[in-house]
Write a protein that holds these residues in place. Structure first.
Motif, PDB file in Angstrom:
ATOM      1  N   SER A 318       0.879  -1.156   0.000  1.00 26.55           N
ATOM      2  CA  SER A 318       0.000   0.000   0.000  1.00 26.55           C
ATOM      3  C   SER A 318       0.916   1.204   0.000  1.00 26.55           C
ATOM      4  CB  SER A 318      -0.903   0.020   1.249  1.00 26.55           C
ATOM      5  OG  SER A 318      -1.481   1.307   1.350  1.00 26.55           O
ATOM      6  N   ALA A 319       0.953   1.902  -1.128  1.00 25.06           N
ATOM      7  CA  ALA A 319       1.832   3.066  -1.231  1.00 25.06           C
ATOM      8  C   ALA A 319       1.375   4.132  -0.237  1.00 25.06           C
ATOM      9  CB  ALA A 319       1.814   3.612  -2.652  1.00 25.06           C
ATOM     10  N   LEU A 320       0.066   4.329  -0.188  1.00 28.87           N
ATOM     11  CA  LEU A 320      -0.488   5.357   0.695  1.00 28.87           C
ATOM     12  C   LEU A 320      -0.290   4.969   2.158  1.00 28.87           C
ATOM     13  CD1 LEU A 320      -1.941   8.002   0.042  1.00 28.87           C
ATOM     14  CD2 LEU A 320      -4.110   6.808   0.383  1.00 28.87           C
ATOM     15  N   GLY A 321      -0.505   3.702   2.472  1.00 31.96           N
ATOM     16  CA  GLY A 321      -0.384   3.230   3.853  1.00 31.96           C
ATOM     17  C   GLY A 321       1.035   2.811   4.214  1.00 31.96           C
ATOM     18  N   ARG A 322       1.980   2.969   3.268  1.00 32.37           N
ATOM     19  CA  ARG A 322       3.390   2.596   3.492  1.00 32.37           C
ATOM     20  C   ARG A 322       3.527   1.147   3.975  1.00 32.37           C
ATOM     21  NH1 ARG A 322       3.355   7.596   2.496  1.00 32.37           N
ATOM     22  NH2 ARG A 322       4.706   9.220   3.308  1.00 32.37           N
ATOM     23  N   ILE A 323       2.827   0.247   3.339  1.00 30.06           N
ATOM     24  CA  ILE A 323       2.909  -1.173   3.704  1.00 30.06           C
ATOM     25  C   ILE A 323       3.655  -1.935   2.602  1.00 30.06           C
ATOM     26  CG2 ILE A 323       1.573  -3.255   4.330  1.00 30.06           C
ATOM     27  CD1 ILE A 323      -0.830  -1.323   4.873  1.00 30.06           C
ATOM     28  N   GLY A 324       4.565  -2.814   3.002  1.00 32.61           N
ATOM     29  CA  GLY A 324       5.253  -3.702   2.052  1.00 32.61           C
ATOM     30  C   GLY A 324       6.354  -3.031   1.245  1.00 32.61           C
ATOM     31  N   LEU A 325       6.720  -1.803   1.599  1.00 31.08           N
ATOM     32  CA  LEU A 325       7.677  -1.071   0.761  1.00 31.08           C
ATOM     33  C   LEU A 325       9.101  -1.605   0.910  1.00 31.08           C
ATOM     34  CD1 LEU A 325       6.276   2.544   1.227  1.00 31.08           C
ATOM     35  CD2 LEU A 325       5.740   0.853  -0.548  1.00 31.08           C
ATOM     36  N   GLU A 326       9.434  -2.037   2.134  1.00 32.53           N
ATOM     37  CA  GLU A 326      10.774  -2.571   2.359  1.00 32.53           C
ATOM     38  C   GLU A 326      10.976  -3.832   1.506  1.00 32.53           C
ATOM     39  OE1 GLU A 326      13.300  -1.251   3.844  1.00 32.53           O
ATOM     40  OE2 GLU A 326      14.568  -3.035   3.570  1.00 32.53           O
ATOM     41  N   GLU A 327       9.978  -4.673   1.497  1.00 30.79           N
ATOM     42  CA  GLU A 327      10.097  -5.900   0.694  1.00 30.79           C
ATOM     43  C   GLU A 327      10.194  -5.563  -0.798  1.00 30.79           C
ATOM     44  OE1 GLU A 327       6.913  -8.781   0.828  1.00 30.79           O
ATOM     45  OE2 GLU A 327       8.005  -9.982  -0.667  1.00 30.79           O
ATOM     46  N   LEU A 328       9.435  -4.557  -1.192  1.00 32.22           N
ATOM     47  CA  LEU A 328       9.489  -4.130  -2.589  1.00 32.22           C
ATOM     48  C   LEU A 328      10.909  -3.659  -2.953  1.00 32.22           C
ATOM     49  CD1 LEU A 328       8.238  -3.337  -5.311  1.00 32.22           C
ATOM     50  CD2 LEU A 328       7.557  -1.168  -4.290  1.00 32.22           C
ATOM     51  N   LEU A 329      11.487  -2.841  -2.110  1.00 29.61           N
ATOM     52  CA  LEU A 329      12.828  -2.319  -2.397  1.00 29.61           C
ATOM     53  C   LEU A 329      13.856  -3.455  -2.437  1.00 29.61           C
ATOM     54  CD1 LEU A 329      12.824   0.956  -0.262  1.00 29.61           C
ATOM     55  CD2 LEU A 329      12.711   0.753  -2.747  1.00 29.61           C
ATOM     56  N   ARG A 330      13.703  -4.396  -1.501  1.00 29.59           N
ATOM     57  CA  ARG A 330      14.632  -5.536  -1.468  1.00 29.59           C
ATOM     58  C   ARG A 330      14.529  -6.326  -2.778  1.00 29.59           C
ATOM     59  NH1 ARG A 330      13.461  -7.066   3.615  1.00 29.59           N
ATOM     60  NH2 ARG A 330      11.902  -8.545   2.892  1.00 29.59           N
ATOM     61  N   THR A 331      13.299  -6.537  -3.210  1.00 27.12           N
ATOM     62  CA  THR A 331      13.083  -7.304  -4.445  1.00 27.12           C
ATOM     63  C   THR A 331      13.654  -6.557  -5.652  1.00 27.12           C
ATOM     64  OG1 THR A 331      11.045  -8.078  -3.447  1.00 27.12           O
ATOM     65  CG2 THR A 331      11.308  -8.509  -5.787  1.00 27.12           C
ATOM     66  N   LEU A 332      13.444  -5.251  -5.658  1.00 30.65           N
ATOM     67  CA  LEU A 332      13.989  -4.426  -6.755  1.00 30.65           C
ATOM     68  C   LEU A 332      15.502  -4.572  -6.830  1.00 30.65           C
ATOM     69  CD1 LEU A 332      12.368  -0.886  -6.478  1.00 30.65           C
ATOM     70  CD2 LEU A 332      12.024  -2.652  -8.189  1.00 30.65           C
ATOM     71  N   ALA A 333      16.134  -4.405  -5.677  1.00 31.84           N
ATOM     72  CA  ALA A 333      17.600  -4.453  -5.624  1.00 31.84           C
ATOM     73  C   ALA A 333      18.086  -5.827  -6.082  1.00 31.84           C
ATOM     74  CB  ALA A 333      18.072  -4.145  -4.219  1.00 31.84           C
ATOM     75  N   LYS A 334      17.416  -6.848  -5.619  1.00 33.49           N
ATOM     76  CA  LYS A 334      17.808  -8.215  -5.986  1.00 33.49           C
ATOM     77  C   LYS A 334      17.692  -8.380  -7.500  1.00 33.49           C
ATOM     78  CE  LYS A 334      15.055 -11.723  -5.400  1.00 33.49           C
ATOM     79  NZ  LYS A 334      13.930 -12.221  -4.637  1.00 33.49           N
ATOM     80  N   HIS A 335      16.597  -7.890  -8.014  1.00 34.94           N
ATOM     81  CA  HIS A 335      16.335  -8.065  -9.431  1.00 34.94           C
ATOM     82  C   HIS A 335      17.335  -7.338 -10.308  1.00 34.94           C
ATOM     83  CE1 HIS A 335      12.975 -10.298 -10.995  1.00 34.94           C
ATOM     84  NE2 HIS A 335      13.373  -9.800 -12.159  1.00 34.94           N
ATOM     85  N   ILE A 336      17.654  -6.155  -9.918  1.00 34.90           N
ATOM     86  CA  ILE A 336      18.589  -5.370 -10.717  1.00 34.90           C
ATOM     87  C   ILE A 336      19.981  -5.989 -10.627  1.00 34.90           C
ATOM     88  CG2 ILE A 336      19.653  -3.084 -10.924  1.00 34.90           C
ATOM     89  CD1 ILE A 336      16.918  -2.713 -11.811  1.00 34.90           C
ATOM     90  N   GLY A 337      20.144  -6.896  -9.683  1.00 37.81           N
ATOM     91  CA  GLY A 337      21.413  -7.627  -9.639  1.00 37.81           C
ATOM     92  C   GLY A 337      22.513  -6.898  -8.912  1.00 37.81           C
ATOM     93  N   ARG A 338      22.119  -5.978  -8.072  1.00 39.25           N
ATOM     94  CA  ARG A 338      23.138  -5.237  -7.329  1.00 39.25           C
ATOM     95  C   ARG A 338      23.119  -5.601  -5.853  1.00 39.25           C
ATOM     96  NH1 ARG A 338      24.559   0.057  -9.919  1.00 39.25           N
ATOM     97  NH2 ARG A 338      24.624  -0.588 -12.074  1.00 39.25           N
ATOM     98  N   SER A 339      22.233  -6.542  -5.476  1.00 40.00           N
ATOM     99  CA  SER A 339      22.037  -6.754  -4.042  1.00 40.00           C
ATOM    100  C   SER A 339      22.959  -7.835  -3.488  1.00 40.00           C
ATOM    101  CB  SER A 339      20.590  -7.144  -3.776  1.00 40.00           C
ATOM    102  OG  SER A 339      20.326  -8.378  -4.398  1.00 40.00           O
ATOM    103  N   SER A 340      23.766  -8.459  -4.342  1.00 39.39           N
ATOM    104  CA  SER A 340      24.576  -9.580  -3.864  1.00 39.39           C
ATOM    105  C   SER A 340      25.491  -9.167  -2.704  1.00 39.39           C
ATOM    106  CB  SER A 340      25.388 -10.167  -5.000  1.00 39.39           C
ATOM    107  OG  SER A 340      26.024  -9.117  -5.687  1.00 39.39           O
ATOM    108  N   GLU A 341      25.926  -7.900  -2.728  1.00 40.25           N
ATOM    109  CA  GLU A 341      26.839  -7.482  -1.672  1.00 40.25           C
ATOM    110  C   GLU A 341      26.128  -6.947  -0.439  1.00 40.25           C
ATOM    111  OE1 GLU A 341      26.377  -6.030  -4.530  1.00 40.25           O
ATOM    112  OE2 GLU A 341      26.553  -3.840  -4.434  1.00 40.25           O
ATOM    113  N   LEU A 342      24.801  -6.871  -0.479  1.00 37.10           N
ATOM    114  CA  LEU A 342      24.084  -6.284   0.670  1.00 37.10           C
ATOM    115  C   LEU A 342      24.027  -7.248   1.851  1.00 37.10           C
ATOM    116  CD1 LEU A 342      21.072  -4.557  -1.084  1.00 37.10           C
ATOM    117  CD2 LEU A 342      23.154  -3.486  -0.250  1.00 37.10           C
TER     118      LEU A 342
END
Ligand code: GDP
Ligand code: MG
Length: 342
Positions: A318-342
């Protein structure tokens, strides 16, 4: 091979209109030109100087900006955005090519008339030749009025288009109008696009940055796209498509799961299917507005989406309710392939 990346806002300047050029040229005709005592045949030199002034004005204010514009057109994304700003049937390359071609003719004329003025018999003859020069130059520019207007339209559009850094990944946020794209971009990135309860509030491409861990991404808030074939899209929807096809490394496809969503679920799934089949970019589905729907409805929507794009990641937020955003960002980073070092 694409040319060196340049930012439209920093590089592009509007070209003066026929009226503005005419005003300058007429002013040159009456301004005083002081010459040192030693100069002989002063009247002739004054007319030759005026020719220089007219031509250098055109070089600085018309030919220069047009060359800068031509440079930007080497970049596919900007070229498509510029073409999209023109009416049906015009090619931006043709318009710029025609303008620069005609201005080359002005350059030849300037040299020719300057030589004639310098060789004239007396000041009356020099004046006559100078007048003829101005007449010919203005006549050429007048016939280019429409082309100048078209180029300025494209330049204005490009100056509203963000400067994209080609070395950073680009995430494009896509979906129908009203699904919450602008709201999402404003809560997860540096950009603060306007969101509203009215469709087609977003008319321009807006770019923001996301810093996550050690990664930095660019995220694009895009105008909404309706479920209809590309040839029936309007200019604003086409901008979203141009950004997606030219720039995106990843599409975040937003879905509004509400039962009362104006455009319905079916059209959202149709557009998702269209992306999957026609655009060669990875997709993450984001079901937004989970604060608004029952768990049963949410599951129904998730199942329907996963049937359209099997194996694709589906995140609930929920963008308005700020729900699930952390998971979204984690998934984005993983997908873009830059999260291996996180
Ligand atoms: N309930 C709820 N409303 C939302 C959410 N995200 C966006 N909206 C609302 O949906 C409407 C459209 O949002 P907007 O971001 O402008 O959508 P866009 O057209 O896709 O950019 C606005 O009234 C938002 O306040 C959400 O997570 N929950
Ligand atoms: Mg929007």
């Amino acid at each position: 091979m694409e040319k060196k990346w340049r930012c439209p806002e920093e590089t592009l300047r509007k070209v003066p209109t026929y009226g503005e050029i005419r005003e300058y040229v007429l002013k040159v005709g009456i301004e005083s030109i002081s010459l040192s005592k030693s100069v002989s045949r002063k009247a002739l030199v004054r007319y030759a100087t005026r020719i220089d002034r007219v031509f250098s004005y055109l070089t600085r204010n018309v030919i220069g900006p047009l060359k800068g514009f031509k440079g930007i057109l080497q970049i596919g994304f900007y070229k498509d955005i510029a073409s999209n700003a023109l009416p049906e049937g015009y090619s931006i390359d043709d318009v710029v090519g025609k303008l620069l071609g005609k201005l080359r003719k002005v350059s030849v004329l300037s040299r020719e008339y300057k030589a004639r003025v310098s060789a004239s018999f007396d000041s009356a003859e020099a004046k006559e030749i100078y007048r003829e020069y101005i007449g010919r130059v203005l006549s050429i520019v007048r016939k280019l009025s429409k082309d100048i207007e078209l180029v300025n339209r494209a330049i204005a559009e490009l100056r509203r288009t963000p400067c994209i850094d080609p070395s950073l990944p680009v995430i494009a946020v896509a979906g129908l109008p009203q699904v919450g794209k602008s709201t999402l971009v404003s809560v997860i990135s540096s950009a603060k696009p306007k969101s509203s309860p009215f469709p087609f509030t977003t008319k321009e491409i807006v770019m923001g940055h996301i810093d996550y861990g050690f990664s930095r991404f660019q995220i694009l808030d895009l105008p909404g796209i309706l479920d209809r074939p590309p040839e029936r899209m309007n200019e604003i929807e086409r901008k979203a498509f141009i950004a997606i096809t030219n720039l995106a490394n990843l599409i975040l496809y937003l879905i509004d799961p509400s039962e009362d969503f104006y455009y319905g679920l079916e059209s959202q799934l149709n557009l998702l299917r269209y992306f999957k089949e026609n655009v060669k970019v990875d997709i993450i589905v984001v079901v937004n507005k989970i604060d608004k729907v029952s768990p049963e409805r949410l599951e129904k929507v998730v199942t329907a989406a996963s049937e359209v794009v099997p194996g694709t990641e589906i995140i609930k937020v929920s963008a308005l309710g700020r729900i699930g955003l952390e998971e979204l960002l984690r998934t984005l980073a993983k997908h873009i392939g830059r999260s291996s070092e996180l």
